[in-house]
Design an enzyme around this catalytic site. Structure first.
Site, PDB file in Angstrom:
ATOM      1  N   SER A 145     -31.032  73.237-106.552  1.00 12.94           N
ATOM      2  CA  SER A 145     -30.190  72.042-106.640  1.00 12.94           C
ATOM      3  C   SER A 145     -28.871  72.390-107.345  1.00 12.94           C
ATOM      4  O   SER A 145     -28.139  73.257-106.846  1.00 12.94           O
ATOM      5  CB  SER A 145     -30.967  70.935-107.351  1.00 12.94           C
ATOM      6  OG  SER A 145     -30.361  69.691-107.131  1.00 12.94           O
ATOM      7  N   ASP A 221     -35.935  66.065 -98.071  1.00 12.22           N
ATOM      8  CA  ASP A 221     -35.318  66.032 -99.407  1.00 12.22           C
ATOM      9  C   ASP A 221     -34.616  64.691 -99.586  1.00 12.22           C
ATOM     10  O   ASP A 221     -33.776  64.303 -98.769  1.00 12.22           O
ATOM     11  CB  ASP A 221     -34.312  67.189 -99.508  1.00 12.22           C
ATOM     12  CG  ASP A 221     -33.813  67.418-100.920  1.00 12.22           C
ATOM     13  OD1 ASP A 221     -33.489  66.429-101.610  1.00 12.22           O
ATOM     14  OD2 ASP A 221     -33.740  68.592-101.315  1.00 12.22           O
ATOM     15  N   HIS A 253     -37.503  67.356-102.655  1.00 15.35           N
ATOM     16  CA  HIS A 253     -36.634  68.088-103.588  1.00 15.35           C
ATOM     17  C   HIS A 253     -37.400  68.631-104.810  1.00 15.35           C
ATOM     18  O   HIS A 253     -36.803  69.235-105.683  1.00 15.35           O
ATOM     19  CB  HIS A 253     -35.525  67.144-104.063  1.00 15.35           C
ATOM     20  CG  HIS A 253     -34.316  67.828-104.648  1.00 15.35           C
ATOM     21  ND1 HIS A 253     -33.498  68.647-103.900  1.00 15.35           N
ATOM     22  CD2 HIS A 253     -33.792  67.829-105.903  1.00 15.35           C
ATOM     23  CE1 HIS A 253     -32.527  69.116-104.672  1.00 15.35           C
ATOM     24  NE2 HIS A 253     -32.684  68.642-105.888  1.00 15.35           N
TER      25      HIS A 253
END
Lengths: 275, 275
Positions: A145, A221, A253
């Site tokens: 991320s 996600d 995610h």
């Protein structure tokens, strides 16, 4: 450097350490996994940069990287995601300030005095790790991320320091995302030309990456649009960068996603760092 | 049963669920990992009982069991370690009350109304899992610390329900440890004859186990004396129980220890449950 804890793990040692950082002006905590192979001499080193809200601890406890690092003989470094402390600027939002350093050197008030994560990761902590641990000169970098953004951008900015780069669900085009524009304006100011050096999709076009890149991304996600996965995958193709971009049906995610593909990344870095 | 979350993980699904338990009189939360093999039909089921202070979440996020369960085709159930809630009795100590059910049915006040973890795990939750998830009739049980105690004692008390049993650093002789005497007196009363049915070392002598048992223990476990590892290993030999008791140099009591040997346990149960 202070040792906060050391636990034997997969034949190696998972340690947590702290030191007074000149670069951030704060005490910084980080974790290092040393595989059993390090007893016989220096091993290559994989840097894992974490995402928003994380400390050194999240990936250390939840990503399952130690098993794979012990299998392939890599050290893994887990830095914190920002300077911390009562005297350090912060914001009530989860995505700005402490826990959200975005791996840049802030030039703006009130962030500039401590938020120097680019120089910290690529410079000071790199030097400290090289001095204090049995790591070789071969380093790879990955992250999740915001940390995937950090891995991609630091690799392209410091290609001499990193021989391999990969990312899990990275923020791929922060200059065109709510995960990026707000933070870059706060840390770097309103002039967007200063942002381009910290945007993977733009850096691919400006500087490129001479090696290949592995990206894993969950198709389910919940942050797919904030990550600008579309812009990163397009830039990889457009710039003809050697890469594997893998979109996985059903994955979100979370660290359940990261841990599922963690072995592929460690194996991939080991191939490039050990040969 | 309510679904609190489901995340794709190693090709399977890591879910967290809750239900109103008749047995404990509270809402109970638990986690289940279903491996990809479950799409083709019922799979054997491994129960993982956690230790003091844990919920369903600790092992789910830190033990790394999902990778191995997906490899070998086992479901894994992660129950909570006690009933919880404002109306449920508690104690300020970390090792009594909520988070410390010790896998017994309390007969004493104020614990008896809710602390019925033996019947909950071996009865109600077993039935719920069998109804709601694609698990076969073959079940194994393992656990860590207080959960290792739970695994060993429930297996010996309900041998028809569990075809395999193992433990990580179990409390092996609670009737002779500060991790046991205090809790058994609180939950079961002062009459120690009621304790013997919840003590692995004593149950080995009284009832025994017809199969074999795998125990992993860290030699540098900071709680070695509280666990009474000595008494359990002696009882295994004295009763001529088929077993592998493995003492590992350098390992402590943490999840770094559990995760290191998690694959061995899943593989071991799979051999016995799948054949």
């Amino acid at each position: 450097m202070k040792t906060l804890s050391e636990n034997k793990c997969f034949g190696g040692v998972q340690g947590v350490y702290s030191h007074d950082s000149r670069v951030t002006g704060t005490e910084m905590t980080f974790a290092v996994f040393m595989p059993p192979q390090a007893e016989d001499g220096p091993v290559p080193c994989l840097w894992y940069l974490s995402g928003l809200t994380c400390t050194h601890e999240n990936a250390m406890t939840k990503a399952g990287l130690q098993a794979h690092a012990a299998e392939f003989g890599l050290a893994v470094v887990f830095p914190d995601t920002s300077p911390r402390g009562e005297s350090v600027a912060n914001d009530e939002a989860y995505d700005l300030g402490q826990g959200a350093g975005f791996y840049v050197n802030a030039t703006e008030c009130p962030w500039a005095p401590h938020f120097q994560m680019e120089s910290y990761i690529a410079g000071e902590l790199r030097d400290l790790i090289s001095e204090q641990f049995a790591v070789s000169v071969y380093h790879g970098i990955t992250g999740h991320s915001m940390g995937g953004h950090g891995a991609l951008t630091l690799a392209m900015k410091y290609p001499g320091q990193y021989q391999s780069v990969s990312a899990f669900a990275p923020i791929g085009h922060p200059a065109a995302s709510e995960w990026g524009r707000k933070q870059f304006e706060a840390y770097l100011g309103k002039d967007e030309t200063a942002w381009a050096g910290h945007d993977a999709a733009l850096l691919l076009k400006e500087k490129g990456w001479a090696g290949d890149i592995l990206i894993d991304q969950g198709a389910d996600d919940q942050f797919l649009e904030l990550l600008r996965a579309d812009a990163l995958s397009a830039a990889l193709v457009e710039t003809k960068t050697s890469h594997a971009y893998r979109l996985h049906h059903g994955y979100d995610h979370s660290y359940y996603f990261v841990s599922t593909f963690a072995r592929d990344h460690v194996s991939w870095h080991a191939e490039r760092l050990i040969g």
